[in-house]
Design a protein around this motif. Sequence first.
Motif, mmCIF file in Angstrom:
data_model
loop_
_atom_site.group_PDB
_atom_site.id
_atom_site.type_symbol
_atom_site.label_atom_id
_atom_site.label_comp_id
_atom_site.label_asym_id
_atom_site.label_seq_id
_atom_site.Cartn_x
_atom_site.Cartn_y
_atom_site.Cartn_z
ATOM 1 N N TRP A 135 5.867 1.900 11.319
ATOM 2 C CA TRP A 135 5.618 0.590 10.712
ATOM 3 C C TRP A 135 6.886 0.086 10.049
ATOM 4 O O TRP A 135 7.570 0.845 9.349
ATOM 5 C CB TRP A 135 4.566 0.672 9.612
ATOM 6 N N ASP A 190 -8.808 -4.487 11.729
ATOM 7 C CA ASP A 190 -7.542 -4.051 12.330
ATOM 8 C C ASP A 190 -7.631 -2.533 12.524
ATOM 9 O O ASP A 190 -7.480 -1.761 11.574
ATOM 10 C CB ASP A 190 -6.378 -4.415 11.408
ATOM 11 N N ARG A 248 -6.321 6.664 -3.507
ATOM 12 C CA ARG A 248 -6.262 5.255 -3.134
ATOM 13 C C ARG A 248 -7.597 4.551 -3.348
ATOM 14 O O ARG A 248 -7.640 3.429 -3.853
ATOM 15 C CB ARG A 248 -5.810 5.145 -1.660
ATOM 16 N N ASP A 304 -5.690 -0.468 13.949
ATOM 17 C CA ASP A 304 -4.449 0.295 13.755
ATOM 18 C C ASP A 304 -4.213 0.625 12.281
ATOM 19 O O ASP A 304 -3.529 1.591 11.951
ATOM 20 C CB ASP A 304 -3.242 -0.503 14.279
ATOM 21 N N THR A 305 -4.754 -0.215 11.422
ATOM 22 C CA THR A 305 -4.571 -0.018 9.978
ATOM 23 C C THR A 305 -5.690 0.826 9.384
ATOM 24 O O THR A 305 -5.498 1.515 8.393
ATOM 25 C CB THR A 305 -4.534 -1.388 9.274
ATOM 26 N N LEU A 310 -0.309 -5.454 1.164
ATOM 27 C CA LEU A 310 -1.760 -5.442 1.028
ATOM 28 C C LEU A 310 -2.385 -6.786 1.376
ATOM 29 O O LEU A 310 -3.465 -6.840 1.947
ATOM 30 C CB LEU A 310 -2.153 -5.011 -0.390
ATOM 31 N N GLN A 314 3.208 6.194 8.155
ATOM 32 C CA GLN A 314 3.733 5.233 9.133
ATOM 33 C C GLN A 314 5.084 4.633 8.733
ATOM 34 O O GLN A 314 5.913 4.362 9.606
ATOM 35 C CB GLN A 314 2.727 4.098 9.346
ATOM 36 N N ASP A 356 0.837 -1.185 0.000
ATOM 37 C CA ASP A 356 0.000 0.000 0.000
ATOM 38 C C ASP A 356 0.879 1.243 0.000
ATOM 39 O O ASP A 356 1.882 1.304 0.710
ATOM 40 C CB ASP A 356 -0.871 -0.028 1.264
ATOM 41 N N ALA A 386 -7.700 0.398 3.199
ATOM 42 C CA ALA A 386 -6.522 -0.050 3.945
ATOM 43 C C ALA A 386 -6.470 -1.571 4.023
ATOM 44 O O ALA A 386 -5.565 -2.122 4.652
ATOM 45 C CB ALA A 386 -6.533 0.537 5.348
ATOM 46 N N TRP A 402 -8.143 11.272 1.373
ATOM 47 C CA TRP A 402 -7.872 11.735 2.729
ATOM 48 C C TRP A 402 -6.391 12.021 2.853
ATOM 49 O O TRP A 402 -5.582 11.554 2.060
ATOM 50 C CB TRP A 402 -8.300 10.696 3.763
ATOM 51 N N ARG A 411 4.342 -4.280 7.145
ATOM 52 C CA ARG A 411 2.975 -3.908 7.516
ATOM 53 C C ARG A 411 2.243 -3.200 6.396
ATOM 54 O O ARG A 411 1.020 -3.073 6.424
ATOM 55 C CB ARG A 411 2.981 -3.005 8.758
#
Lengths: 392, 64
Positions: A57, B6, A294, B8-9, A64, A51, A44, B57, A322, A61
């Motif tokens: 991250w 999730d 996205r 946090d994601t 995807l 992050q 992603d 996400a 966003w 993390r």
Amino acid sequence: MIGRRGVVVVGASAGGLSTVEALRRQGHAGPVTVVGAEKHPPYDRPPLSKQVLSGAWEPDRARLRPDSALAESGAEFVYGDPAVGLDADALTVHTASGRRLHAEAVVVATGLRPRTLPGQAELAGAHVLRSLEDALALREELGHGARVAVVGDGVLGTEIAATARGTGAEVTLVGPQSAPMTAQLGPRAAALLADLHTERGIRLRLGTGVSGLCGSGGRVTGVRLADGEVLPADTVVVAIGADPATAWLQGSGLATDDGLVCDSRCRAAEGVYAVGDVARWHHEDLGSIRLENRTNATEQAAAAAAGILGGGAAYRPVPYFWTDQFDVKVQIYGRPTADADFDVVEGEIGGGRFVAEYRRGGAVTAVLGWRMPKQARLRAAAALNNRAPVAP
Amino acid sequence: MKVTVDQDTCVASGQCVMAAEDVFDQRDEDGIAVVLEPEPSPERAADVRQAAAVCPALAIAVQE
């Protein structure tokens, strides 16, 4: 129906992966091959400037899907082998390693290439941010005391500036607009963003263009502004926009014009579709547009998959994006324009949380949420009536 | 079917709520998604899969 030769998806990022998943969800059980230029499984990009760049991250993390989910899809994923040509009549994709992939449908999801400044490639310390490698390389140079200049006052530049500042770096944001993200937010909200950046210690050097980079011994030393002033910097991030990655389509006969040109159903030619950042299509409400968002990658993938499988309809989403900067999440539905009225309809600017509507000629053309995600979504659904606003 | 988010994601876009509003909601204070119905009924399965698919996400996990 799609038969034995199946679908070839060019691009293994969010748009490409979403296409695979949409094809399966919509009932296509036949072959799907995905070829990606990058060596990684799909990851992603939004977290790269947040992050991943901050170090919150680890790169994994941002993936995807885990390997198990990719395997379960039944698609073949080929990484590190960029497409170099397309025969649009024969529906054959040629790759750098010499693969020839014959298909019954080809999906172009090759994304963007960041623009650079002259001489940038030869200067250490001068960065762009598009790939995971880019983010990790830049991350190495951030931290307390680092002098960072970010060139570009759009979404990516302002996000990078905020993240870099969060690591303790001394950050200057440079760009031609009077406030960051004016083109995306209109002047009122952009002024609030300028205040936020200033409060958090970012130096704004706006309203000026950049004429180039300064360097010494192969290393960047600063940014030269259009007025001749030089901003000294240890690290420079260039975020001056990106171009659709369509060079490989030269000679295909397909029309490119700031993106691969498609009809209202995301179709560039018989059997050829485009998805995500690279796609310029005819939006029935907004005209010819291209979205670098996205959510568009996922939604357009579903639209293209439906078209490939013989169904589908005109693709006419309400544009949405966003951005996260410091502890502020800003969300935009629709398309704000500089001449629109800007009315706070929920919350208060002074309270640091609000929803605002943009109006032109009495009609709501966009909705903005400032640290109010749920309320902004509800307002947008009501005000924009699940329909894209009329084109400016 | 079991569904988890999730948090946090999650990026608080609320796409899941639009796809299956009786299964998901967003927190009032920050928009982060919450699961209202962790074991949705079979009739809700298609909408829940759609929610997982459109999440920007990919923060929603569905166990069939």
